[in-house]
Design an enzyme around this catalytic site. Structure first.
Site, short mmCIF file in Angstrom:
data_model
loop_
_atom_site.label_atom_id
_atom_site.label_comp_id
_atom_site.label_asym_id
_atom_site.label_seq_id
_atom_site.Cartn_x
_atom_site.Cartn_y
_atom_site.Cartn_z
N TYR A 96 0.84 -1.22 0.00
CA TYR A 96 0.00 0.00 0.00
C TYR A 96 0.87 1.26 0.00
O TYR A 96 0.37 2.36 -0.14
CB TYR A 96 -0.91 0.07 1.23
CG TYR A 96 -1.92 -1.03 1.41
CD1 TYR A 96 -2.17 -1.98 0.42
CD2 TYR A 96 -2.67 -1.12 2.59
CE1 TYR A 96 -3.11 -2.99 0.62
CE2 TYR A 96 -3.60 -2.12 2.78
CZ TYR A 96 -3.81 -3.05 1.80
OH TYR A 96 -4.75 -4.03 2.02
N HIS A 120 0.43 -11.57 1.80
CA HIS A 120 -0.67 -10.84 1.14
C HIS A 120 -1.42 -11.71 0.12
O HIS A 120 -2.64 -11.70 0.07
CB HIS A 120 -0.09 -9.59 0.47
CG HIS A 120 -1.08 -8.46 0.34
ND1 HIS A 120 -0.69 -7.15 0.33
CD2 HIS A 120 -2.42 -8.45 0.21
CE1 HIS A 120 -1.76 -6.39 0.20
NE2 HIS A 120 -2.82 -7.15 0.12
#
Ligand code: A2P
Length: 275
Positions: free
Chosen positions: A45, A103
Site C-alpha cells: 500500500y 498478502h
C-alpha cells in the site's frame, strides 16, 4: 469494541480500519478518535510510514494499537521475505507488528514464505503471523510443514461472497477469518458495492435496529466471529462503521444475509492472480 481471540492467546479488535490508498495521517487520526484501535496496512500500500506517523501523532501507547502489515508478492518471488519485513518495521518506525501476513499466495513460493514468517514470529518481531487470500488447498499445503498455525486468514468476504466452505476450514484449524472489502469494495467494483448497500434485505434488517445497510453488514461479520476492516476516508462514515456494538442480529437475520451469496468477487481471484 469486541475482540477475536487468536490462537496465540492475544486478542485482536474484531473491527479494524483498512488504510488502502490512505496517504494522510488525518484520516487515521479520525479513526482513532472514533475508537478504532486496529490498523490494516501492507507493504504494497506504500503507506506504512503514514501509519507509523499517525500512531505516534495520536499519543496512543504503542501497545494500545494493533498493527497489521503484509508481505508483497514481489518479495516472495525474489526470496526477500526477511528484508521486506525489516523494511516494513523501519517504515512503520516500530520494533514489532501485531500481525504479519502473506498478502497473496504466490504459486511455488507461499510454502517457503510461510516458513520465513514462522521465523519472524519466533523472533518476537511479529506477535502473530497469518495469511491473506489463501484458499483451502493453500492451507492444506502449508499444513504439511507448519509448526505455527496461522492466526488469521484475511479474505474477500461480503454478503455476495460469503465463503462458507473456507470459513469452516479456518474454524476447524483454529484460524480466525478476517473480511477485506466487507462493504463490497470501491473503485472498479462500485456497481457491486451500490447493489450491496441498497439491497432490500439489508435495508429491512437495518430498519429494525435503526442502522444502515453498511452497519448491518459489519454486524453480520462480527456475529459470525469474522474480523472486519472497512475502509472509509469520510469522517461520518468512519464513525458510523464503528457504531455497531449496541445491537446484534438474530440467527434468522444472519441466515437471510448468508442467503445473498452469489460467489461474486470484486477483487482478484487467488486461484489465478498474476501480480
Ligand atoms: P468512502 O471512503 O467515501 O467512505 P470496503 O471497505 O468494502 O473496501 O469499502 C470501501 C468503500 O466503501 C469506499 O469506497 C468507502 O468510501 C465506502 N464506504 C465505507 N463506509 C461506508 C458506509 N458506511 N456507507 C457507504 N459507503 C461506505
Amino acid at each position: 469494541m469486541e475482540y477475536a481471540k487468536l490462537n496465540t492467546g492475544a486478542e485482536m479488535p474484531i473491527l479494524g480500519f483498512g488504510v488502502y490508498g490512505i496517504e494522510d495521517t488525518s484520516v487515521i487520526l479520525s479513526a482513532f478518535d472514533a475508537g478504532y484501535r486496529s490498523l490494516d496496512t501492507a507493504s504494497g500500500y506504500f503507506n506504512e510510514d503514514v501509519v507509523g506517523r499517525a500512531v505516534r501523532e495520536s499519543g496512543l501507547k504503542r501497545e494500545d494499537v494493533f498493527v497489521t502489515t503484509k508481505l508483497t508478492t514481489g518479495a516472495m518471488r525474489e526470496n526477500r521475505v526477511q528484508a521486506e519485513f525489516e523494511q516494513s518495521l523501519s517504515k512503520l518506525g516500530m520494533d514489532y507488528v501485531d500481525m504479519y501476513i502473506i498478502h497473496w499466495p504466490v504459486k511455488e513460493k507461499y510454502v517457503e514464505a510461510w516458513l520465513e514468517l514462522e521465523k519472524i514470529y519466533k523472533s518476537g518481531r511479529a506477535k502473530a503471523v497469518g495469511l491473506s487470500n489463501f484458499q483451502d488447498y493453500h492451507i492444506t499445503e502449508i499444513k504439511k510443514v507448519w509448526s505455527v498455525v496461522p492466526a488469521i486468514n484475511q479474505i474477500e468476504l461480503h454478503p455476495f461472497l460469503t465463503q462458507k466452505p473456507l470459513l469452516e476450514l479456518c474454524k476447524a484449524e483454529g484460524i480466525v477469518p478476517e473480511a477485506w472489502s466487507p462493504l463490497g469494495g470501491g473503485g472498479s467494483a462500485a456497481d457491486i458495492k451500490d447493489n450491496l448497500l441498497t439491497h432490500p434485505t439489508l435495508a429491512e434488517i437495518g430498519k429494525k435496529y435503526s442502522k444502515s445497510t453498511a452497519q448491518v453488514i459489519l454486524r453480520w461479520n462480527i456475529d459470525l466471529g469474522i474480523i472486519t476492516i472497512p475502509k472509509s476516508t469520510n469522517p461520518e462514515r468512519i464513525k458510523a462503521n464503528i457504531n455497531i456494538f449496541d445491537f446484534s442480529l438474530t440467527p434468522d437475520e444472519i441466515a437471510q444475509i448468508d442467503a445473498l451469496n452469489k460467489n461474486l468477487r470484486t477483487g482478484p481471484n487467488p486461484d489465478n492472480f498474476s501480480f
